[in-house]
Design a protein around this motif. Structure first.
Motif, PDB file in Angstrom:
ATOM      1  N   VAL A  38       0.843  -1.209   0.000  1.00 32.23           N
ATOM      2  CA  VAL A  38       0.000   0.000   0.000  1.00 32.23           C
ATOM      3  C   VAL A  38       0.871   1.250   0.000  1.00 32.23           C
ATOM      4  CG1 VAL A  38      -1.642   1.342   1.389  1.00 32.23           C
ATOM      5  CG2 VAL A  38      -2.009  -1.103   1.040  1.00 32.23           C
ATOM      6  N   ALA A  39       1.923   1.262   0.813  1.00 33.58           N
ATOM      7  CA  ALA A  39       2.831   2.411   0.849  1.00 33.58           C
ATOM      8  C   ALA A  39       3.508   2.609  -0.503  1.00 33.58           C
ATOM      9  CB  ALA A  39       3.877   2.234   1.952  1.00 33.58           C
ATOM     10  N   CYS A  40       3.895   1.528  -1.166  1.00 35.15           N
ATOM     11  CA  CYS A  40       4.517   1.635  -2.501  1.00 35.15           C
ATOM     12  C   CYS A  40       3.539   2.239  -3.504  1.00 35.15           C
ATOM     13  CB  CYS A  40       4.976   0.261  -2.988  1.00 35.15           C
ATOM     14  SG  CYS A  40       6.419  -0.371  -2.127  1.00 35.15           S
ATOM     15  N   PHE A  41       2.281   1.812  -3.460  1.00 35.96           N
ATOM     16  CA  PHE A  41       1.268   2.355  -4.361  1.00 35.96           C
ATOM     17  C   PHE A  41       1.100   3.859  -4.134  1.00 35.96           C
ATOM     18  CE2 PHE A  41      -3.039   3.639  -5.336  1.00 35.96           C
ATOM     19  CZ  PHE A  41      -3.191   3.183  -6.639  1.00 35.96           C
ATOM     20  N   ILE A  42       0.988   4.254  -2.880  1.00 35.08           N
ATOM     21  CA  ILE A  42       0.812   5.676  -2.560  1.00 35.08           C
ATOM     22  C   ILE A  42       2.038   6.481  -2.992  1.00 35.08           C
ATOM     23  CG2 ILE A  42       0.534   7.341  -0.671  1.00 35.08           C
ATOM     24  CD1 ILE A  42      -1.095   5.133   0.789  1.00 35.08           C
ATOM     25  N   LEU A  43       3.239   5.938  -2.778  1.00 30.16           N
ATOM     26  CA  LEU A  43       4.451   6.628  -3.225  1.00 30.16           C
ATOM     27  C   LEU A  43       4.467   6.818  -4.735  1.00 30.16           C
ATOM     28  CD1 LEU A  43       7.226   5.022  -1.002  1.00 30.16           C
ATOM     29  CD2 LEU A  43       6.607   7.435  -1.109  1.00 30.16           C
ATOM     30  N   GLY A  44       4.042   5.796  -5.471  1.00 31.22           N
ATOM     31  CA  GLY A  44       3.973   5.917  -6.924  1.00 31.22           C
ATOM     32  C   GLY A  44       3.004   7.004  -7.349  1.00 31.22           C
ATOM     33  N   VAL A  49       2.058  12.940  -9.149  1.00 31.43           N
ATOM     34  CA  VAL A  49       1.386  14.237  -8.976  1.00 31.43           C
ATOM     35  C   VAL A  49       2.276  15.274  -8.291  1.00 31.43           C
ATOM     36  CG1 VAL A  49      -0.870  13.118  -8.898  1.00 31.43           C
ATOM     37  CG2 VAL A  49       0.299  13.638  -6.758  1.00 31.43           C
ATOM     38  N   ARG A  50       3.540  14.962  -8.081  1.00 31.57           N
ATOM     39  CA  ARG A  50       4.424  15.836  -7.300  1.00 31.57           C
ATOM     40  C   ARG A  50       4.525  17.256  -7.848  1.00 31.57           C
ATOM     41  NH1 ARG A  50       7.272  12.941 -10.705  1.00 31.57           N
ATOM     42  NH2 ARG A  50       9.094  13.795 -11.738  1.00 31.57           N
ATOM     43  N   HIS A  51       4.363  17.445  -9.149  1.00 34.83           N
ATOM     44  CA  HIS A  51       4.464  18.789  -9.722  1.00 34.83           C
ATOM     45  C   HIS A  51       3.134  19.537  -9.687  1.00 34.83           C
ATOM     46  CE1 HIS A  51       8.512  17.971 -10.945  1.00 34.83           C
ATOM     47  NE2 HIS A  51       8.137  16.926 -11.656  1.00 34.83           N
ATOM     48  N   ARG A  52       2.073  18.844  -9.289  1.00 37.42           N
ATOM     49  CA  ARG A  52       0.748  19.463  -9.276  1.00 37.42           C
ATOM     50  C   ARG A  52       0.238  19.762  -7.871  1.00 37.42           C
ATOM     51  NH1 ARG A  52       0.644  16.353 -13.886  1.00 37.42           N
ATOM     52  NH2 ARG A  52      -0.302  17.389 -15.670  1.00 37.42           N
ATOM     53  N   VAL A  53       0.991  19.372  -6.866  1.00 35.70           N
ATOM     54  CA  VAL A  53       0.571  19.619  -5.485  1.00 35.70           C
ATOM     55  C   VAL A  53       1.668  20.398  -4.770  1.00 35.70           C
ATOM     56  CG1 VAL A  53      -0.892  17.561  -5.359  1.00 35.70           C
ATOM     57  CG2 VAL A  53       1.501  17.411  -4.655  1.00 35.70           C
ATOM     58  N   LEU A  60       4.368  15.473   3.522  1.00 40.83           N
ATOM     59  CA  LEU A  60       3.432  14.820   4.425  1.00 40.83           C
ATOM     60  C   LEU A  60       3.142  13.395   3.964  1.00 40.83           C
ATOM     61  CD1 LEU A  60       0.642  16.012   6.462  1.00 40.83           C
ATOM     62  CD2 LEU A  60      -0.113  14.512   4.652  1.00 40.83           C
ATOM     63  N   GLY A  61       2.885  13.225   2.671  1.00 40.45           N
ATOM     64  CA  GLY A  61       2.486  11.917   2.156  1.00 40.45           C
ATOM     65  C   GLY A  61       3.629  10.958   1.936  1.00 40.45           C
ATOM     66  N   ALA A  62       4.628  11.377   1.181  1.00 43.34           N
ATOM     67  CA  ALA A  62       5.704  10.455   0.797  1.00 43.34           C
ATOM     68  C   ALA A  62       6.684  10.228   1.941  1.00 43.34           C
ATOM     69  CB  ALA A  62       6.444  10.988  -0.433  1.00 43.34           C
ATOM     70  N   GLY A 110       1.218   5.196 -12.619  1.00 42.44           N
ATOM     71  CA  GLY A 110       0.427   5.213 -13.855  1.00 42.44           C
ATOM     72  C   GLY A 110      -0.977   5.736 -13.622  1.00 42.44           C
ATOM     73  N   LEU A 111      -1.594   5.290 -12.550  1.00 43.84           N
ATOM     74  CA  LEU A 111      -2.939   5.761 -12.227  1.00 43.84           C
ATOM     75  C   LEU A 111      -2.927   7.243 -11.882  1.00 43.84           C
ATOM     76  CD1 LEU A 111      -5.881   4.925 -11.841  1.00 43.84           C
ATOM     77  CD2 LEU A 111      -5.323   4.374  -9.466  1.00 43.84           C
ATOM     78  N   GLY A 112      -1.931   7.672 -11.127  1.00 46.45           N
ATOM     79  CA  GLY A 112      -1.827   9.095 -10.791  1.00 46.45           C
ATOM     80  C   GLY A 112      -1.663   9.960 -12.025  1.00 46.45           C
ATOM     81  N   ARG A 113      -0.827   9.530 -12.947  1.00 51.53           N
ATOM     82  CA  ARG A 113      -0.650  10.292 -14.202  1.00 51.53           C
ATOM     83  C   ARG A 113      -1.942  10.333 -15.003  1.00 51.53           C
ATOM     84  NH1 ARG A 113       4.549  11.683 -15.652  1.00 51.53           N
ATOM     85  NH2 ARG A 113       6.177  10.545 -14.560  1.00 51.53           N
TER      86      ARG A 113
END
Length: 122
Positions: A38-44, A49-53, A60-62, A110-113
């Motif tokens: 789960v942590a790997c999925f969230i990190l991905g 989205v790192r450039h959009r937030v 906080l998240g990563a 991939g899902l985030g993109r």
């Protein structure tokens, strides 16, 4: 930034502790397997989205939440326990869990993109 890492880490660590007590170990997987995936999925996803937030969201998240949620030290300790009784089982578990974690990170990225590219045109 430090406060974001602290708060995220506290929440991630508390969730890990709550879930790890309820997840039994399996003969070929460690007890932290699901939590680490789960942590790997969230990190991905956060990587995508790192450039959009705001940078604090990434901290906080990563760094905080995923750093507190996942646990390399417990993963290694559980592999050591597996290795005592079954060395090749531990080697297999390590390889399998690392491969699945990488796959989860790639899926999250991939899902985030895909989701965020549709929302914010460049």
């Amino acid at each position: 930034m430090f406060a974001a890492v602290f708060v995220g880490g506290a929440i991630g660590s508390l969730l890990r502790e709550a879930f790890s007590a309820q997840i039994p170990g399996a003969p070929i997987l460690t007890a932290t397997f699901g939590i680490n995936v789960v942590a790997c999925f969230i990190l991905g996803w956060l990587y995508a989205v790192r450039h959009r937030v705001h940078a604090h969201v990434v901290h906080l998240g990563a760094v905080g939440f995923c750093g507190g949620l996942s646990t390399f030290s417990s993963f290694v300790a559980e592999l050591e326990r597996l290795a005592i009784s079954n060395l090749w089982g531990a080697v297999s578990a390590a390889g399998l869990e690392i491969a699945i974690g990488l796959g989860a990170a790639m899926l999250g990225e991939g899902l985030g993109r895909r989701l965020h590219d549709q929302q914010v045109p460049e």
